[in-house]
Design an enzyme around this catalytic site. Sequence first.
Site, PDB file in Angstrom:
ATOM      1  N   ARG A   1     -14.486  13.648   2.320  1.00 51.80           N
ATOM      2  CA  ARG A   1     -13.256  13.683   3.117  1.00 51.80           C
ATOM      3  C   ARG A   1     -13.038  12.391   3.925  1.00 51.80           C
ATOM      4  O   ARG A   1     -12.326  12.388   4.918  1.00 51.80           O
ATOM      5  CB  ARG A   1     -13.240  14.898   4.052  1.00 51.80           C
ATOM      6  CG  ARG A   1     -13.233  16.223   3.308  1.00 51.80           C
ATOM      7  CD  ARG A   1     -13.045  17.394   4.258  1.00 51.80           C
ATOM      8  NE  ARG A   1     -12.955  18.644   3.523  1.00 51.80           N
ATOM      9  CZ  ARG A   1     -13.998  19.397   3.186  1.00 51.80           C
ATOM     10  NH1 ARG A   1     -15.215  18.994   3.529  1.00 51.80           N
ATOM     11  NH2 ARG A   1     -13.840  20.518   2.528  1.00 51.80           N
TER      12      ARG A   1
ATOM     13  N   LYS B   1      -2.905   1.974   2.475  1.00 49.74           N
ATOM     14  CA  LYS B   1      -2.412   2.773   1.351  1.00 49.74           C
ATOM     15  C   LYS B   1      -3.445   2.738   0.230  1.00 49.74           C
ATOM     16  O   LYS B   1      -3.920   1.669  -0.145  1.00 49.74           O
ATOM     17  CB  LYS B   1      -1.096   2.218   0.822  1.00 49.74           C
ATOM     18  CG  LYS B   1       0.145   2.670   1.553  1.00 49.74           C
ATOM     19  CD  LYS B   1       1.362   2.188   0.783  1.00 49.74           C
ATOM     20  CE  LYS B   1       2.662   2.587   1.435  1.00 49.74           C
ATOM     21  NZ  LYS B   1       3.833   2.112   0.676  1.00 49.74           N
TER      22      LYS B   1
ATOM     23  N   GLU C   1       5.431 -11.332  -3.455  1.00 49.71           N
ATOM     24  CA  GLU C   1       5.311 -10.567  -2.206  1.00 49.71           C
ATOM     25  C   GLU C   1       5.419 -11.482  -0.987  1.00 49.71           C
ATOM     26  O   GLU C   1       5.900 -11.070   0.068  1.00 49.71           O
ATOM     27  CB  GLU C   1       3.991  -9.804  -2.175  1.00 49.71           C
ATOM     28  CG  GLU C   1       3.938  -8.593  -3.087  1.00 49.71           C
ATOM     29  CD  GLU C   1       4.721  -7.397  -2.537  1.00 49.71           C
ATOM     30  OE1 GLU C   1       5.171  -7.460  -1.381  1.00 49.71           O
ATOM     31  OE2 GLU C   1       4.882  -6.406  -3.281  1.00 49.71           O
TER      32      GLU C   1
ATOM     33  N   LYS D   1       2.914  -7.894   7.480  1.00 44.74           N
ATOM     34  CA  LYS D   1       2.536  -6.533   7.087  1.00 44.74           C
ATOM     35  C   LYS D   1       1.773  -5.833   8.205  1.00 44.74           C
ATOM     36  O   LYS D   1       1.988  -4.642   8.464  1.00 44.74           O
ATOM     37  CB  LYS D   1       1.700  -6.559   5.809  1.00 44.74           C
ATOM     38  CG  LYS D   1       1.433  -5.162   5.284  1.00 44.74           C
ATOM     39  CD  LYS D   1       1.063  -5.116   3.829  1.00 44.74           C
ATOM     40  CE  LYS D   1       1.059  -3.663   3.337  1.00 44.74           C
ATOM     41  NZ  LYS D   1       0.692  -3.553   1.919  1.00 44.74           N
TER      42      LYS D   1
ATOM     43  N   GLU E   1       4.289   5.488   6.732  1.00 44.62           N
ATOM     44  CA  GLU E   1       5.598   5.244   6.123  1.00 44.62           C
ATOM     45  C   GLU E   1       6.623   6.301   6.543  1.00 44.62           C
ATOM     46  O   GLU E   1       7.385   6.821   5.738  1.00 44.62           O
ATOM     47  CB  GLU E   1       5.466   5.214   4.597  1.00 44.62           C
ATOM     48  CG  GLU E   1       6.575   4.418   3.924  1.00 44.62           C
ATOM     49  CD  GLU E   1       6.263   4.135   2.457  1.00 44.62           C
ATOM     50  OE1 GLU E   1       6.226   2.952   2.102  1.00 44.62           O
ATOM     51  OE2 GLU E   1       6.050   5.080   1.686  1.00 44.62           O
TER      52      GLU E   1
ATOM     53  N   ARG F   1       7.911   1.342   8.070  1.00 44.85           N
ATOM     54  CA  ARG F   1       7.133   0.749   6.985  1.00 44.85           C
ATOM     55  C   ARG F   1       7.919   0.628   5.681  1.00 44.85           C
ATOM     56  O   ARG F   1       7.572  -0.163   4.803  1.00 44.85           O
ATOM     57  CB  ARG F   1       5.855   1.571   6.759  1.00 44.85           C
ATOM     58  CG  ARG F   1       4.899   0.928   5.757  1.00 44.85           C
ATOM     59  CD  ARG F   1       3.531   1.541   5.813  1.00 44.85           C
ATOM     60  NE  ARG F   1       2.647   0.957   4.826  1.00 44.85           N
ATOM     61  CZ  ARG F   1       1.333   1.089   4.806  1.00 44.85           C
ATOM     62  NH1 ARG F   1       0.737   1.782   5.748  1.00 44.85           N
ATOM     63  NH2 ARG F   1       0.606   0.531   3.863  1.00 44.85           N
TER      64      ARG F   1
ATOM     65  N   ASN G   1       9.013  -2.223   1.389  1.00 48.10           N
ATOM     66  CA  ASN G   1       9.326  -1.908  -0.002  1.00 48.10           C
ATOM     67  C   ASN G   1      10.579  -2.617  -0.496  1.00 48.10           C
ATOM     68  O   ASN G   1      11.161  -2.213  -1.523  1.00 48.10           O
ATOM     69  CB  ASN G   1       9.500  -0.386  -0.162  1.00 48.10           C
ATOM     70  CG  ASN G   1       8.174   0.341  -0.105  1.00 48.10           C
ATOM     71  OD1 ASN G   1       7.184  -0.130  -0.644  1.00 48.10           O
ATOM     72  ND2 ASN G   1       8.154   1.483   0.565  1.00 48.10           N
TER      73      ASN G   1
ATOM     74  N   HIS H   1      11.191  -3.115  -4.189  1.00 40.70           N
ATOM     75  CA  HIS H   1      10.202  -2.334  -4.925  1.00 40.70           C
ATOM     76  C   HIS H   1      10.794  -1.160  -5.712  1.00 40.70           C
ATOM     77  O   HIS H   1      10.152  -0.688  -6.651  1.00 40.70           O
ATOM     78  CB  HIS H   1       9.130  -1.812  -3.966  1.00 40.70           C
ATOM     79  CG  HIS H   1       8.140  -2.855  -3.565  1.00 40.70           C
ATOM     80  ND1 HIS H   1       8.521  -4.036  -2.974  1.00 40.70           N
ATOM     81  CD2 HIS H   1       6.787  -2.901  -3.672  1.00 40.70           C
ATOM     82  CE1 HIS H   1       7.433  -4.751  -2.727  1.00 40.70           C
ATOM     83  NE2 HIS H   1       6.377  -4.088  -3.146  1.00 40.70           N
TER      84      HIS H   1
ATOM     85  N   HIS I   1       9.207  -1.054  -9.268  1.00 40.66           N
ATOM     86  CA  HIS I   1       8.343   0.001  -9.780  1.00 40.66           C
ATOM     87  C   HIS I   1       8.922   0.619 -11.052  1.00 40.66           C
ATOM     88  O   HIS I   1       8.175   1.009 -11.966  1.00 40.66           O
ATOM     89  CB  HIS I   1       8.155   1.084  -8.718  1.00 40.66           C
ATOM     90  CG  HIS I   1       7.222   0.675  -7.621  1.00 40.66           C
ATOM     91  ND1 HIS I   1       7.140   1.344  -6.420  1.00 40.66           N
ATOM     92  CD2 HIS I   1       6.330  -0.341  -7.531  1.00 40.66           C
ATOM     93  CE1 HIS I   1       6.240   0.761  -5.646  1.00 40.66           C
ATOM     94  NE2 HIS I   1       5.741  -0.271  -6.305  1.00 40.66           N
TER      95      HIS I   1
ATOM     96  N   HIS J   1       3.109  -7.259 -10.982  1.00 41.68           N
ATOM     97  CA  HIS J   1       3.835  -6.640  -9.882  1.00 41.68           C
ATOM     98  C   HIS J   1       4.721  -7.646  -9.153  1.00 41.68           C
ATOM     99  O   HIS J   1       5.891  -7.361  -8.856  1.00 41.68           O
ATOM    100  CB  HIS J   1       2.844  -6.021  -8.892  1.00 41.68           C
ATOM    101  CG  HIS J   1       3.498  -5.420  -7.687  1.00 41.68           C
ATOM    102  ND1 HIS J   1       4.265  -4.272  -7.740  1.00 41.68           N
ATOM    103  CD2 HIS J   1       3.505  -5.816  -6.383  1.00 41.68           C
ATOM    104  CE1 HIS J   1       4.716  -3.982  -6.526  1.00 41.68           C
ATOM    105  NE2 HIS J   1       4.273  -4.901  -5.681  1.00 41.68           N
TER     106      HIS J   1
END
Length: 530
Positions: A289, A311, A353, A395, A405, A409, A413, A416, A420, A432
């Site tokens: 966990r 993330k 990026e 960032k 997010e 946040r 993106n 993106h 994506h 990417h």
Amino acid sequence: MSGQHLSLPLVLVGMPGSGKSRVGRALAARLCVPHVDSDDLVVEEAGVPISQIFSEQGEGAFREMEARAVERALTRRAVISLGGGAVTTPRVRELLRGCSVVHLDVAHEELLRRTAKKTHRPLLLPDPDVALRRLREEREHLYRGVATADVHSDSRPVSRVVEDILLLMGGAPDVVQVHGTSPYPVLIGHGLMAQVADGVRADATKVLLVHPASVSAPAARLTQVLEGRGVEVHTLVHPDAEEGKTLDVAAAGWDAAGAARLGRTDTVIGLGGGATTDVAGFIAATWLRGVDVVQAPTTLLGMVDAAVGGKTGINTPAGKNLVGAFHPPVRVVEDLDLLGTLPVEDLRAGLGEVVKCGLVADAEILELLSRDPGGALDPASPTLHELVVRSVDVKADVVGQDLKESGLREVLNYGHTLAHAIEKCEGYSWRHGDAVSVGCVFAAELAHDLGLLGEDEVAAHRLAFSALGLPTHYAGAPLKDLVDAMLSDKKVRGGHLRFVLLEGLQNPVVRRVGPEQLRAPAERIGIDVR
């Protein structure tokens, strides 16, 4: 200031009042390593203040405890501040032989000013002036005898003294602090492999090192560092790029952690590109966990994006990164030397990026890229170094305020949503950063149609990406397939597409957009809209 070849552990010596503790704490903070004060270790062992040790047991007993404290401290990769009289003990001088030792040299009048009204230094009572002169005469040759370097302190700010020492160490990494409920540092610089190992807890006994075969050489060096510190290293080697972000790889990581008996105080290290840091973080988030993860990105994309922010995730047939968890690392170490073996195409893609960060938040990034596009593609250049620091800072500022997010946040993106979709439709064969480049230009065209951006600002998008050799058009999958892919995007709400757009450069907003509004901007960047 004199001396050379300083390294960790680094020991500070000098007269009482020379600032060893203050300088030591500040230097350790800059290096992101522990600070150890030998006096604190003595008090910890004795259970009573130093003044009480002197009054009840005498100086001899104190010096014996001090020597034991120094021996313990030198086993750590840390900045160590010694008491003023530690060097009078032959055993301590022997222990310091071959170590990096900085003598903080402070003039008598400044020492007197710092210590005259202090009562916690038993050797300076009752007359600090006389005592300091006597101690300097007795100890000066001993300080210089053990010192690798002499640094003049006096009344200058502690920060200036720290900078002098850092110069003797060959400089220090830039440190960007990510704030929030689980703060952590991002270290950026050259030759930082040992700093990766520094992120492992002192009481850890095992590490699961996750990496692709392409970085086997730095993985072997890191393994050597960890094993030299008595840490048992287990490895999980996964396929390169997005093929490494699968349920099968995550399951193999859980199996490896189980076979190693990885415990709650142990650590997962991700050494590789963004796919590696994503899957390593996911393994760490889900094992027991949640155990510590240290991220060591080896690609530009990983450094400025994937490794920072907490993330983690894997890809599934339903889409990219739809299975994952928010699990902040305890440390991110970005060794720019590792970019030296990166193919130029991958380095260029990583700049996608970087440009995005300039568009949404930091205009200086765009200026740097405009002034020195060649430097942006040179791993050894100060330009690329500054671009990485600035992009990480963008960032870090956002994720420190919004880890999960929930709002802010989302601005990261930018570009993106389409990116994506392109990646999914192309079977993740597109880099990417290349997809983000196209996605940002598309978002600019869409924003123009919605009255948010002017033609000059759209042109600025195209110029920023194309100047680096990044794509600004896409003629692969048709719009209908891309829209289907976009509808599985995490930003979709109630079946409606939501795009991060710019209402002027460096001013991101989120807008709901209908499929029909996508046709014109899509056609302008080469997408088949039939």
